[in-house]
Scaffold this motif. Structure first.
Motif, PDB file in Angstrom:
ATOM      1  N   LYS A 400       0.816  -1.209   0.000  1.00  0.00           N
ATOM      2  CA  LYS A 400       0.000   0.000   0.000  1.00  0.00           C
ATOM      3  C   LYS A 400       0.851   1.260   0.000  1.00  0.00           C
ATOM      4  O   LYS A 400       0.557   2.227  -0.727  1.00  0.00           O
ATOM      5  CB  LYS A 400      -0.930  -0.005   1.214  1.00  0.00           C
ATOM      6  CG  LYS A 400      -1.875   1.191   1.256  1.00  0.00           C
ATOM      7  CD  LYS A 400      -2.830   1.094   2.424  1.00  0.00           C
ATOM      8  CE  LYS A 400      -3.796   2.268   2.434  1.00  0.00           C
ATOM      9  NZ  LYS A 400      -4.750   2.200   3.557  1.00  0.00           N
ATOM     10  N   PHE A 403       2.385   1.808  -3.404  1.00  0.00           N
ATOM     11  CA  PHE A 403       1.315   2.177  -4.338  1.00  0.00           C
ATOM     12  C   PHE A 403       0.955   3.649  -4.170  1.00  0.00           C
ATOM     13  O   PHE A 403       0.857   4.401  -5.145  1.00  0.00           O
ATOM     14  CB  PHE A 403       0.101   1.284  -4.087  1.00  0.00           C
ATOM     15  CG  PHE A 403      -1.018   1.483  -5.066  1.00  0.00           C
ATOM     16  CD1 PHE A 403      -1.091   0.728  -6.223  1.00  0.00           C
ATOM     17  CD2 PHE A 403      -2.015   2.429  -4.835  1.00  0.00           C
ATOM     18  CE1 PHE A 403      -2.133   0.908  -7.125  1.00  0.00           C
ATOM     19  CE2 PHE A 403      -3.053   2.618  -5.734  1.00  0.00           C
ATOM     20  CZ  PHE A 403      -3.112   1.849  -6.881  1.00  0.00           C
ATOM     21  N   PHE A 426      -7.124   1.841  -2.954  1.00  0.00           N
ATOM     22  CA  PHE A 426      -6.263   0.685  -2.697  1.00  0.00           C
ATOM     23  C   PHE A 426      -6.860  -0.149  -1.578  1.00  0.00           C
ATOM     24  O   PHE A 426      -7.227   0.369  -0.520  1.00  0.00           O
ATOM     25  CB  PHE A 426      -4.852   1.127  -2.297  1.00  0.00           C
ATOM     26  CG  PHE A 426      -3.899  -0.014  -2.042  1.00  0.00           C
ATOM     27  CD1 PHE A 426      -3.045  -0.455  -3.037  1.00  0.00           C
ATOM     28  CD2 PHE A 426      -3.866  -0.668  -0.817  1.00  0.00           C
ATOM     29  CE1 PHE A 426      -2.171  -1.505  -2.815  1.00  0.00           C
ATOM     30  CE2 PHE A 426      -3.003  -1.733  -0.582  1.00  0.00           C
ATOM     31  CZ  PHE A 426      -2.159  -2.148  -1.597  1.00  0.00           C
ATOM     32  N   LYS A 431      -7.480  -2.530  -6.669  1.00  0.00           N
ATOM     33  CA  LYS A 431      -6.732  -1.303  -6.910  1.00  0.00           C
ATOM     34  C   LYS A 431      -7.392  -0.599  -8.086  1.00  0.00           C
ATOM     35  O   LYS A 431      -7.420  -1.132  -9.203  1.00  0.00           O
ATOM     36  CB  LYS A 431      -5.260  -1.586  -7.228  1.00  0.00           C
ATOM     37  CG  LYS A 431      -4.449  -2.094  -6.032  1.00  0.00           C
ATOM     38  CD  LYS A 431      -4.597  -3.581  -5.825  1.00  0.00           C
ATOM     39  CE  LYS A 431      -3.785  -4.062  -4.632  1.00  0.00           C
ATOM     40  NZ  LYS A 431      -4.074  -5.486  -4.325  1.00  0.00           N
TER      41      LYS A 431
END
Length: 671
Positions: A400, A403, A426, A431
């Motif tokens: 996470k 991302f 997320f 996603k």
């Protein structure tokens, strides 16, 4: 003095008789070796006299047909073996009783002309035909029935025409078929179960097919079926509703499905007993529910409390759902709220200009726009009428934090030729990325869509605008954003207005995926040669992919092998081979031939594209240099916006000049 043998026979007389015999035998052999295919020649002359064609196609009736351009004969020149007339300006319908008389023909190529109408029924006489190439024309009939009788065909290419109707099951009559290419037409209906034993190449993309894909065709890749919105089944997603019902709440084990049992006929008494039992059970259930509701109301405090706007549990993970879907577009929620809460949010950048949350997306009506190498894109229409594009990513491997860091980088990119990232989501299972919806669609759909009635060809000026806009967007990503796009292709070039203002999308997503198999590695036709070896995308590999995009704009051909006819090579090599062995004009899209005084500009853009696809990365120009070369092209009309500014094209909307990359001069290319 006469010479006699012991038998009394004169040797000179015997020699003269034998010489005459060999002279006659040699003369007959000469006639056979150098015979003229008279009937085939008459058929070809009839064909040429009854169809308009370019001046460069001239057949001398006094010469042997085997010496004509595009005509190939067998070894003893007794019949025409092949007829190859690609891009020679043939216009209109194929005359009947002409080519159908070439009974020994093995190869027929009429690709890249302007042929219309239907295939003559007498094509069924070409029983010896092995390869038939009719792609890139304007045929507009149903699937030609005469073709189904050519049982020796090994390769059939009808792509990029206006064929309509269903694909017949009788295609299975072509038992020797190894390649079948029907993409970019208007075929509709369901796909038949096509299963010639040797079929290894198959493409029906960009048609209007619907229903499930037969199991016999499931072995082919997704790209073979792309562009058919109503088509489903392996290798495409299963034939299920777009938004399935929510999954069970966490902690509740789903009950396994009971195996289907064969129904048995029940007696009347059993039916009555079951009905009474069901009614009693329903009554008890209602009583229990009533008492539970009364108990809940009694436990509520007398004073009403302010409803919470922090989290709302949403069970399940549909196509656009997640394990935890509690969201709010308020500023407090976006910034994280309480530090002790671990919530998955729909995070907007600068407010995003929207006021919806994830639950609104879950309730939205949606349709699939396309399935790419990084995920599936959906057009979502929210209840209040807002339309956005939601990209559901697949195979993301980063956590996470990583991302979110990459999303922060992409969310700061603001430039008119780059599609802005509006929001992201997320969770462990989902996603999602949210973008603006551009109704004009993609360059791929505009360039390779069905050529049926109502389609407006993409003219030269608009192709130049798209090339320049895409180049500016990519240059901004490289210089100001320091971002490698990694997935340049025509379906990722969107249009803000029809035939105008290009906008690049799907950029900077490679860091989210495994380095061992980046998304660009799975994009056939666009990847640079070094990506296949290193499995890493770079600024230079982006330049290569953009060069392929320029060649696609110029040729009108998709950069995959199936669109390039019998050559079976990638687009850059195909262009090089045509330039080297044929006329340079044969490279360009036949739809561009109607425009006058643009040949020099097309050649200039071709030179830029060939410089970009150099096999040596260091010999490719940087994207700012590519932009500058396109801007510097000699344009007759300076009011079309292509030379509107001498400023650096990679400047952002804020007006600041980004740091420059090192530049390299492109190698010269002479088509």
């Amino acid at each position: 003095m006469a010479l006699f043998s012991s038998s009394g026979i004169c040797f000179p007389a015997l020699f003269l008789t034998t010489s005459k015999f060999f002279l006659v035998f040699w003369f007959l052999s000469f006639i056979q070796v150098h015979s003229e295919p008279t009937q085939d020649k008459q058929a070809l002359l009839a064909f040429l006299s009854r169809i308009p064609h370019a001046n460069r196609l001239r057949w001398n009736a006094s010469d042997s047909a085997c010496n004509w351009v595009g005509v190939g004969c067998n070894d003893n020149q007794s019949y025409v073996y092949s007829l190859r007339l690609p891009g020679v300006g043939l216009v209109g319908q194929i005359p009947a009783n002409t080519l159908g008389r070439l009974s020994q023909l093995r190869v027929l190529s009429l690709r890249s002309n302007r042929l219309t109408g239907s295939i003559p029924s007498d094509f069924s006489n070409l029983k010896a035909l092995r390869s038939l190439y009719l792609q890139d024309n304007r045929f507009s009939s149903e699937f030609p029935s005469a073709v189904n009788e050519l049982t020796r065909l090994t390769r059939l290419d009808l792509s990029s025409n206006n064929f309509t109707g269903s694909i017949p099951f009788s295609v299975n009559n072509l038992t020797h078929l190894t390649g079948l290419f029907l993409q970019n037409n208007g075929f509709n209906g369901t796909l038949p179960s096509i299963n010639p034993p040797g079929l290894v190449n198959f493409d029906v993309s960009n048609n209007r097919l619907n229903g499930s894909i037969p199991s016999t065709l499931a072995k082919f890749p997704r790209s073979s079926f792309a562009g058919n919105i109503d088509l489903c089944g392996s290798p495409l997603p299963p034939c299920t509703p777009f938004f399935p019902a929510p999954a069970p709440s966490p902690g509740v084990e789903p009950q396994p499905k009971q195996p289907h049992k064969k129904s048995r006929k029940l007696s009347k008494a059993a039916i009555i007993g079951i009905s009474v039992g069901a009614a009693v059970a329903l009554l008890l259930l209602l009583l229990i529910l009533f008492f539970c509701l009364r108990r809940t109301r009694r436990q509520q405090p007398a004073k009403a409390q302010k409803p919470s706007t922090t989290t709302r549990a949403a069970a399940g993970a549909g196509p656009m759902g997640a394990a935890e879907a509690g969201t709010s577009s308020s500023k407090d929620d976006i910034t994280g709220g309480s530090a002790g809460e671990d919530r998955n949010k729909l995070v907007f950048f600068d407010g995003g200009g929207y006021s919806f949350d994830l639950e609104d997306l879950l309730r939205a009506s949606a349709e699939v726009l396309g399935k790419g190498s990084v995920g599936t894109s959906y057009k979502a229409v929210l209840e209040e009428g807002t339309t956005v594009v939601v990209k559901r990513l697949k195979d993301v491997v980063v956590n996470k934090k990583e991302f979110e860091q990459q999303m922060e980088v992409l969310g700061k990119i603001k430039q008119e030729n780059v599609l802005p990232l509006r929001a992201y989501y997320f969770s462990k299972d989902e996603k999602l990325l949210v973008f603006d919806y551009l109704p004009a669609g993609s360059l791929s759909a505009l360039l390779h869509g069905s050529r049926g009635s109502g389609r407006t060809p993409l003219d030269w000026d608009n192709r130049m605008k798209i090339a320049l806009g895409a180049a500016r967007g990519l240059a901004y990503l490289h210089v100001s954003g320091k971002v490698v796009h990694g997935n340049i292709k025509s379906s990722n070039i969107l249009l803000r207005q029809e035939n105008s203002d290009a906008c690049v999308s799907d950029y900077g997503l490679n860091p989210l995926f495994s380095n061992t198999s980046p998304p660009n590695h799975r994009v056939a036709g666009y990847r640079a040669p070094e990506v296949l070896e290193t499995r890493k995308v770079t600024f230079k590999s982006d330049v290569y992919s953009f060069g392929v995009l320029l060649l696609e704009l110029l040729t009108g051909k998709a950069p995959n092998q199936s669109s390039l006819g019998e050559e079976g090579i990638d687009l850059p090599r195909w262009v090089q081979s045509v330039v080297r062995e044929e006329w340079t004009a044969e490279v360009f899209d036949v739809e561009l031939m109607r425009y006058h005084n643009v040949e020099e500009e097309m050649v200039q853009l071709l030179q830029i594209g060939m410089a970009c696809v150099s096999t040596v990365p260091d010999q490719r120009p940087a994207m700012p240099d590519v932009v500058r070369m396109i801007e510097d092209m000699n344009r007759a009309d300076t009011d079309d916006g292509l030379r509107q500014s001498s400023d650096d094209p990679s400047k952002g909307s804020d007006g600041h000049t980004p740091p420059q990359e090192s530049r390299s001069s492109p190698p010269g290319v002479t088509p």
